[in-house]
Design an enzyme around this catalytic site. Structure first.
Site, PDB file in Angstrom:
ATOM      1  CG  ASN A  30      37.075  47.891  32.366  1.00  0.00           C
ATOM      2  OD1 ASN A  30      36.792  48.332  31.259  1.00  0.00           O
ATOM      3  ND2 ASN A  30      36.165  47.624  33.276  1.00  0.00           N
TER       4      ASN A  30
ATOM      5  CD  GLU B 279      33.279  41.758  36.068  1.00  0.00           C
ATOM      6  OE1 GLU B 279      34.146  41.138  36.710  1.00  0.00           O
ATOM      7  OE2 GLU B 279      32.872  42.887  36.397  1.00  0.00           O
TER       8      GLU B 279
END
Length: 407
Positions: free
Chosen positions: A279, A315
């Site tokens: 990310n 996640e």
């Protein structure tokens, strides 16, 4: 496009309007082939479930009011005519009972075939009632004509509720049912019949017909609202799979079923390796895209309708595997891990691999003890996931000691 995942526990929908995917396990359970599902309105299942699911009350209402009408008309209509009409109502509604029972037994498939059967049986019932209002019409008694109008009106009102999820079918039903009675009473030439009574009876039918449209709209809006609320409550908006709330409900339900049936039960927890670095390097837009792809790959790896995937948080994902022993859970976990590797999602900042990988923890109960809570199994899977991360990641570990390192 609307995506639908059929399963034993229901269907999971994301935003859109049409079906574009079907779980293979559900296809085997419901005999609903993929070609018959693609492009359909996902609300079809709800419409069929709402209509055919009410077969018990529909059957009872039709028989009760047919008997009431026969008793009311008995003084002015020949018994043989009443008996034949009651028999026809019984036969038609027995067929509708069989259709409703068969639909439930087949797993309530969202099929146009079943909708056609439902429509034909509904219109056949309307024809029987309409024919009854014509054949049994009491020409010589205004009082008994009013009785008939009231009973037909009640049947129309009940149909307006039971078939309100299908406005066109309801309109056809009312067009078959109401006009014959209205025309018959208006054209009656008997001098004993007061015109006021004719107008009152006709007005009752017209009011019912007009109110049916509003009822249809209200029912459709209610179904859409319920579906939207269900999606908000149970579906993860990003990945279109079950969310944490749905996971907890499915876990408890599957756990109790496994305990009752003396079957094994497995839980898999999966975590994307070094996803924060992904990310930070590529941004949250690419991160969201990766989450969607990973969720889809996990979902596509599950073949049985009873297997469930959920976004556990961030996640992290979770898979529920009813009636699956430790060996079977290990095979599925490795299948998922290899599927993710096969996506070839580049992850340059990962110390583990140049591509996105998963660390996987597996926990299984071959037989569930009566005093064991389902959360304990999740905690064991979480411990196995921790060991997988500590052991170099991109691997699956079964609680407590089994270990399989990726090649």
């Amino acid at each position: 496009m609307r995506q639908i995942i059929f399963s034993l526990y229901g269907n999971c929908l994301n935003s859109g309007q049409r079906i574009i995917w079907q779980n293979g396990g559900n296809k085997r359970k419901t005999n609903l082939i993929l070609d018959a599902s693609i492009g359909q309105d996902p609300l079809l299942r709800q419409r069929l479930t709402f209509a055919l699911g009410a077969w018990r009350s529909t059957w009872l209402n039709n028989l009760v009011f047919a008997a009431v009408l026969a008793l009311l008309l008995q003084p002015v209509i020949q018994p043989i005519a009443l008996a034949w009409w009651i028999l026809s109502v019984l036969v038609v509604n027995s067929g509708r009972v069989f259709i409703g029972w068969k639909y439930e037994k087949n797993g309530q498939p969202a099929s146009r075939y079943w909708y056609l059967i439902y429509a034909v049986s509904t219109l056949t019932s309307a024809i029987v009632w309409s024919a009854g209002s014509m054949i049994l019409f009491p020409e010589s008694s205004a009082k008994h004509q009013l009785y008939m109008i009231i009973v037909i009106g009640i049947i129309a009102h009940g149909a307006s509720y039971h078939h309100s999820s299908s406005p066109r079918l309801l309109a056809a039903y009312l067009l078959i049912l109401i006009p014959p009675s209205a025309i018959k009473i208006l054209l009656s030439s008997n001098d004993q019949i007061d015109m006021t009574l004719k107008l009152i009876g006709t007005l009752i039918l017209l009011v019912l017909a007009l109110s049916a449209k509003r009822m249809c709209r209200t029912q459709t809006e209610t179904m859409q609202l319920k579906e939207a609320l269900r999606k908000m409550a149970n579906i993860d908006s990003l990945t279109s799979i079950a969310n944490r709330r749905a996971f907890d409900e499915l876990l408890q339900k599957g756990w109790h079923q496994a305990k009752h049936r003396l079957q094994p039960y497995s839980v898999i927890l999966l975590d994307i390796d070094h996803f924060k670095l992904y990310n930070d390097y590529l941004g949250h837009v690419n991160g969201d895209r990766a989450l969607k792809l990973v969720a889809g790959a996990i979902r596509d790896s599950l073949e049985r309708a009873t297997d469930q995937v959920a976004r556990y948080g961030g996640e992290e994902f979770a898979v529920l595997l009813p009636n699956t022993d430790a060996k079977g859970a290990k095979i599925i976990a490795e299948k998922i891990r290899n599927k993710i590797v096969g996506l070839n999602l580049e992850h340059k900042k990962s110390p583990t691999s140049n591509f996105i990988t998963l660390s996987i923890g597996i926990a299984t109960r071959e037989q569930i003890c009566s005093n064991m809570h389902c959360r304990q199994l999740v905690e064991e899977a979480d411990s196995a996931l921790y060991y997988a991360k500590s052991s170099g990641r991109n691997c699956s570990i079964s609680y407590p000691q089994q270990f399989s390192r990726s090649a």
